[in-house]
Design a protein around this motif. Structure first.
Motif, PDB file in Angstrom:
ATOM      1  N   ASP A  29       0.850  -1.193   0.000  1.00 56.14           N
ATOM      2  CA  ASP A  29       0.000   0.000   0.000  1.00 56.14           C
ATOM      3  C   ASP A  29       0.884   1.242   0.000  1.00 56.14           C
ATOM      4  O   ASP A  29       1.570   1.531   0.986  1.00 56.14           O
ATOM      5  N   GLU A  30       0.874   1.992  -1.103  1.00 56.17           N
ATOM      6  CA  GLU A  30       1.727   3.166  -1.230  1.00 56.17           C
ATOM      7  C   GLU A  30       1.438   4.206  -0.157  1.00 56.17           C
ATOM      8  O   GLU A  30       2.357   4.818   0.394  1.00 56.17           O
ATOM      9  N   VAL A  31       0.170   4.423   0.146  1.00 58.21           N
ATOM     10  CA  VAL A  31      -0.207   5.444   1.127  1.00 58.21           C
ATOM     11  C   VAL A  31       0.310   5.075   2.512  1.00 58.21           C
ATOM     12  O   VAL A  31       0.906   5.903   3.223  1.00 58.21           O
ATOM     13  N   GLN A  32       0.112   3.820   2.905  1.00 57.44           N
ATOM     14  CA  GLN A  32       0.570   3.375   4.220  1.00 57.44           C
ATOM     15  C   GLN A  32       2.092   3.404   4.324  1.00 57.44           C
ATOM     16  O   GLN A  32       2.648   3.816   5.353  1.00 57.44           O
ATOM     17  N   ALA A  34       4.139   5.311   2.561  1.00 53.76           N
ATOM     18  CA  ALA A  34       4.569   6.714   2.557  1.00 53.76           C
ATOM     19  C   ALA A  34       4.456   7.299   3.962  1.00 53.76           C
ATOM     20  O   ALA A  34       5.349   8.024   4.419  1.00 53.76           O
ATOM     21  N   ALA A  35       3.360   6.971   4.647  1.00 59.45           N
ATOM     22  CA  ALA A  35       3.171   7.450   6.015  1.00 59.45           C
ATOM     23  C   ALA A  35       4.195   6.829   6.955  1.00 59.45           C
ATOM     24  O   ALA A  35       4.748   7.504   7.840  1.00 59.45           O
ATOM     25  N   ARG A  36       4.460   5.564   6.772  1.00 55.56           N
ATOM     26  CA  ARG A  36       5.415   4.861   7.637  1.00 55.56           C
ATOM     27  C   ARG A  36       6.810   5.457   7.542  1.00 55.56           C
ATOM     28  O   ARG A  36       7.509   5.627   8.556  1.00 55.56           O
ATOM     29  N   GLY A  38       7.503   8.479   6.206  1.00 55.92           N
ATOM     30  CA  GLY A  38       7.486   9.937   6.254  1.00 55.92           C
ATOM     31  C   GLY A  38       7.935  10.590   4.967  1.00 55.92           C
ATOM     32  O   GLY A  38       8.662  11.593   4.988  1.00 55.92           O
ATOM     33  N   SER A  40       6.835  11.253   0.473  1.00 51.05           N
ATOM     34  CA  SER A  40       5.753  11.284  -0.503  1.00 51.05           C
ATOM     35  C   SER A  40       5.655   9.907  -1.158  1.00 51.05           C
ATOM     36  O   SER A  40       6.471   9.019  -0.904  1.00 51.05           O
ATOM     37  N   ARG A  41       4.698   9.744  -2.040  1.00 49.59           N
ATOM     38  CA  ARG A  41       4.526   8.438  -2.682  1.00 49.59           C
ATOM     39  C   ARG A  41       5.563   8.192  -3.791  1.00 49.59           C
ATOM     40  O   ARG A  41       5.768   7.052  -4.208  1.00 49.59           O
TER      41      ARG A  41
END
Length: 218
Positions: A29-32, A34-36, A38, A40-41
């Motif tokens: 999951d790109e969004v998860q 990216a958040a992990r 810190g 961007s995608r």
């Protein structure tokens, strides 16, 4: 810097796959991610592309990126081909390698030795990669070099993971020195046999690789 960050992220994801944090067949999951991390995608996508080159993940159009662990037979077959390709490089390099390149290989080995002492598998792998790339180049055959680089990229996560086995870095270091000694003497058959032994997955290395795949699958 972004490219370097993507390399770091790719290695982190690789580690998550090998320790089972991300399971075989699971979608990245790109969004998860990216958040992990810190970020961007964009660096996440670049990291996934790097992992796809190794065959550790598969990019499916309109579906995403999925973890794809090769089965034991496929993995052993890839290592078998890699061993033969590198053996060909060594055979050719025995009569073609330059003194400067031999010095570069010895310098790479010094870095490997320091990494063994520090128990730093990441530093060892970096120097180890340099060592092998010099060998490919010194074969004097551009097509063979590119084929080696292509398969080397695909096997990179597995070549790196075996270095975590107790005692493997020291063993690998000795195998490197055997290769350099043979090349220095211009002994094509000995150099070929030494690098084949170094790369081929046999005996203990086979069991460790299969065990690693089993752990990830579970």
């Amino acid at each position: 810097m972004q490219r370097k960050r993507a390399d770091i992220i790719a290695e982190e994801i690789e580690g998550m796959i090998f320790d089972g944090t991300i399971g075989n067949g699971e979608r990245l999951d790109e969004v998860q991610l990216a958040a992990r991390f810190g970020v961007s995608r964009t660096p996440i996508r670049e990291a996934c592309q790097k992992l796809a080159l190794s065959g550790l993940v598969e990019q499916l159009p309109r579906r995403g990126v999925f973890v794809r662990q090769p089965g034991p037979v496929e993995l052993i077959e890839m290592f078998e081909v890699m061993a033969e390709l590198e053996a060909s490089c060594a055979r050719l390099a025995a009569t073609r390698i330059t003194d400067a390149a031999l010095d570069e290989m010895r310098a790479a080995n010094k870095l490997c030795k320091a990494a063994v002492g520090a128990k730093d598998t990441a530093a060892y792998y970096d120097a180890n990669e340099t060592f092998h790339h010099i060998l490919y180049r010194q074969s004097g055959n551009g097509f063979l070099e590119q084929e080696c680089l292509r398969l080397h990229r695909r096997l990179k996560p597995f070549r790196r993971s075996q270095l975590r086995v107790r005692g493997r870095m020291g063993q690998s270091m000795q195998e490197h020195e055997d290769v350099v000694d043979a090349l220095t003497e211009g002994d094509a058959e000995r150099a070929s046999a030494a690098i084949r032994k170094h790369v081929a997955v046999q005996g203990e290395k086979f069991h460790h690789l299969v065990a690693g795949l089993r752990e990830v699958a579970e």
